[in-house]
Scaffold this motif. Sequence first.
Motif, PDB file in Angstrom:
ATOM      1  N   TYR A 190      -8.210 -33.237   9.125  1.00 27.77           N
ATOM      2  CA  TYR A 190      -8.629 -34.638   9.142  1.00 27.77           C
ATOM      3  C   TYR A 190      -9.896 -34.867   9.966  1.00 27.77           C
ATOM      4  O   TYR A 190     -10.459 -35.947   9.941  1.00 27.77           O
ATOM      5  CB  TYR A 190      -7.527 -35.535   9.733  1.00 27.77           C
ATOM      6  N   ASP A 196       3.304 -37.179  17.662  1.00 26.01           N
ATOM      7  CA  ASP A 196       2.536 -37.618  16.495  1.00 26.01           C
ATOM      8  C   ASP A 196       1.875 -38.947  16.846  1.00 26.01           C
ATOM      9  O   ASP A 196       2.263 -39.621  17.798  1.00 26.01           O
ATOM     10  CB  ASP A 196       3.445 -37.774  15.262  1.00 26.01           C
ATOM     11  N   LEU A 197       0.894 -39.293  16.043  1.00 29.24           N
ATOM     12  CA  LEU A 197       0.146 -40.533  16.203  1.00 29.24           C
ATOM     13  C   LEU A 197       0.931 -41.724  15.649  1.00 29.24           C
ATOM     14  O   LEU A 197       0.707 -42.865  16.043  1.00 29.24           O
ATOM     15  CB  LEU A 197      -1.162 -40.368  15.411  1.00 29.24           C
ATOM     16  N   ALA A 204       1.342 -33.307  16.146  1.00 23.76           N
ATOM     17  CA  ALA A 204       1.274 -33.867  14.791  1.00 23.76           C
ATOM     18  C   ALA A 204       2.489 -33.400  13.981  1.00 23.76           C
ATOM     19  O   ALA A 204       2.368 -32.815  12.914  1.00 23.76           O
ATOM     20  CB  ALA A 204      -0.038 -33.491  14.106  1.00 23.76           C
ATOM     21  N   ARG A 226      -0.342 -27.706  13.032  1.00 27.02           N
ATOM     22  CA  ARG A 226      -0.492 -27.286  11.638  1.00 27.02           C
ATOM     23  C   ARG A 226      -0.860 -28.448  10.725  1.00 27.02           C
ATOM     24  O   ARG A 226      -0.271 -29.524  10.812  1.00 27.02           O
ATOM     25  CB  ARG A 226       0.796 -26.609  11.174  1.00 27.02           C
ATOM     26  N   ASN A 227      -1.835 -28.184   9.875  1.00 33.14           N
ATOM     27  CA  ASN A 227      -2.209 -29.122   8.815  1.00 33.14           C
ATOM     28  C   ASN A 227      -2.615 -30.500   9.326  1.00 33.14           C
ATOM     29  O   ASN A 227      -2.274 -31.528   8.745  1.00 33.14           O
ATOM     30  CB  ASN A 227      -1.058 -29.248   7.800  1.00 33.14           C
ATOM     31  N   VAL A 228      -3.335 -30.529  10.418  1.00 26.12           N
ATOM     32  CA  VAL A 228      -3.843 -31.803  10.923  1.00 26.12           C
ATOM     33  C   VAL A 228      -5.331 -31.699  11.251  1.00 26.12           C
ATOM     34  O   VAL A 228      -6.057 -32.680  11.157  1.00 26.12           O
ATOM     35  CB  VAL A 228      -3.010 -32.309  12.138  1.00 26.12           C
ATOM     36  N   HIS A 256       1.633 -39.471  20.637  1.00 25.03           N
ATOM     37  CA  HIS A 256       0.421 -38.874  21.201  1.00 25.03           C
ATOM     38  C   HIS A 256      -0.658 -38.742  20.142  1.00 25.03           C
ATOM     39  O   HIS A 256      -0.401 -38.262  19.042  1.00 25.03           O
ATOM     40  CB  HIS A 256       0.731 -37.495  21.811  1.00 25.03           C
ATOM     41  N   ASN A 257      -1.864 -39.185  20.538  1.00 25.18           N
ATOM     42  CA  ASN A 257      -3.025 -39.048  19.667  1.00 25.18           C
ATOM     43  C   ASN A 257      -3.797 -37.799  20.088  1.00 25.18           C
ATOM     44  O   ASN A 257      -4.123 -37.640  21.261  1.00 25.18           O
ATOM     45  CB  ASN A 257      -3.905 -40.298  19.836  1.00 25.18           C
ATOM     46  N   LEU A 258      -4.080 -36.936  19.147  1.00 27.14           N
ATOM     47  CA  LEU A 258      -4.784 -35.685  19.463  1.00 27.14           C
ATOM     48  C   LEU A 258      -6.193 -35.921  20.001  1.00 27.14           C
ATOM     49  O   LEU A 258      -6.794 -35.014  20.571  1.00 27.14           O
ATOM     50  CB  LEU A 258      -4.862 -34.801  18.215  1.00 27.14           C
TER      51      LEU A 258
HETATM   52  C1  LIG Z   1      -0.145 -33.392   6.906  1.00 29.82           C
HETATM   53  S1  LIG Z   1       0.874 -33.910   8.255  1.00 29.82           S
HETATM   54  C2  LIG Z   1       1.293 -32.327   8.965  1.00 29.82           C
HETATM   55  C3  LIG Z   1       2.645 -32.340   9.594  1.00 29.82           C
HETATM   56  C4  LIG Z   1       3.133 -30.987  10.130  1.00 29.82           C
HETATM   57  N1  LIG Z   1       2.323 -30.513  11.244  1.00 29.82           N
HETATM   58  C5  LIG Z   1       3.191 -29.960   9.027  1.00 29.82           C
HETATM   59  O1  LIG Z   1       2.421 -29.006   9.023  1.00 29.82           O
HETATM   60  O2  LIG Z   1       4.027 -30.121   8.131  1.00 29.82           O
HETATM   61  C6  LIG Z   1      -0.292 -34.584   9.385  1.00 29.82           C
HETATM   62  C7  LIG Z   1       0.309 -35.364  10.552  1.00 29.82           C
HETATM   63  O3  LIG Z   1      -0.721 -35.572  11.515  1.00 29.82           O
HETATM   64  C8  LIG Z   1      -0.561 -36.831  12.100  1.00 29.82           C
HETATM   65  N2  LIG Z   1      -1.848 -37.204  12.683  1.00 29.82           N
HETATM   66  C9  LIG Z   1      -2.983 -37.576  12.043  1.00 29.82           C
HETATM   67  N3  LIG Z   1      -3.957 -37.838  12.916  1.00 29.82           N
HETATM   68  C10 LIG Z   1      -3.439 -37.611  14.171  1.00 29.82           C
HETATM   69  C11 LIG Z   1      -3.949 -37.726  15.485  1.00 29.82           C
HETATM   70  N4  LIG Z   1      -5.196 -38.115  15.717  1.00 29.82           N
HETATM   71  N5  LIG Z   1      -3.132 -37.427  16.531  1.00 29.82           N
HETATM   72  C12 LIG Z   1      -1.857 -37.034  16.294  1.00 29.82           C
HETATM   73  N6  LIG Z   1      -1.317 -36.917  15.068  1.00 29.82           N
HETATM   74  C13 LIG Z   1      -2.096 -37.208  14.011  1.00 29.82           C
HETATM   75  C14 LIG Z   1      -0.096 -37.721  10.959  1.00 29.82           C
HETATM   76  O4  LIG Z   1       0.576 -38.875  11.437  1.00 29.82           O
HETATM   77  C15 LIG Z   1       0.822 -36.761  10.198  1.00 29.82           C
HETATM   78  O5  LIG Z   1       2.155 -36.883  10.647  1.00 29.82           O
END
Ligand SMILES: C[S@@+](CC[C@H](N)C(=O)[O-])C[C@H]1O[C@@H](n2cnc3c(N)ncnc32)[C@H](O)[C@@H]1O
Length: 187
Positions: free
Chosen positions: A130, A53-54, A25, A125-127, A107-109
């Motif tokens: 969600y 990232d997604l 992400a 971080r910070n994902v 890639h989707n988590l």
């Molecule tokens: C708030 S940003 C955080 C970015 C970075 N990790 C940081 O800490 O600055 C969240 C990111 O998660 C990605 N994201 C959301 N759902 C996701 C998923 N299911 N798989 C991969 N990435 C995802 C979004 O596209 C976005 O770029």
Amino acid sequence: VLLRDVVVPESRRRPGGPLRVWSAACSTGQEPYSVAMTLLDEGVRDFSVLGTDLSREVLARAREGRYSQLEVNRGLPAPVLVRHFSRSGTGWEVAAAVRAHVEFRLHNLLDPPPRDRQFDVVFLRNVLIYFDAATRRDILTRVARVVRPGGFLVLGAAETAPPGGPWERVDVPRGIIHRLAVPGGRS
Ligand SMILES: C[S@@+](CC[C@H](N)C(=O)[O-])C[C@H]1O[C@@H](n2cnc3c(N)ncnc32)[C@H](O)[C@@H]1O
């Protein structure tokens, strides 16, 4: 800081093989590039960083590696800027020597993690915010499968992995890091 103070000294003690980092992400790429810059500044040469990232849009920007003055002003020390970027119009472009270590992939988590390598460190971080608690736990378990025993997980400042899972919490100066339990308890 965690990378410099914990991960790099540890990887020096561990013999052989490149240091592999996964920035999951990674959004527009600041994290994977800054990991690569930190490792280069620490004298590490044999490493690769995978940024995923997604979103195709953020990955397209990440691959470009161009950032505005405002973006680089946010938290990038001037000496790092001078060492690892060149001017690009009104903004800045990540140097080829840094890019050479960084690869981006969609890639989707919620899907199985990239299986073609074992990572020494994963930044996530910070994902997790969600997802609900059960999904968070699933993601952390899946991520653990592609990390070497004793490898590290770095979450956002306010995030922790739930106890009882594969990740042990380690308190380090200026933060928390998680570490994958080593079978038999040795690291
Ligand atoms: C708030 S940003 C955080 C970015 C970075 N990790 C940081 O800490 O600055 C969240 C990111 O998660 C990605 N994201 C959301 N759902 C996701 C998923 N299911 N798989 C991969 N990435 C995802 C979004 O596209 C976005 O770029």
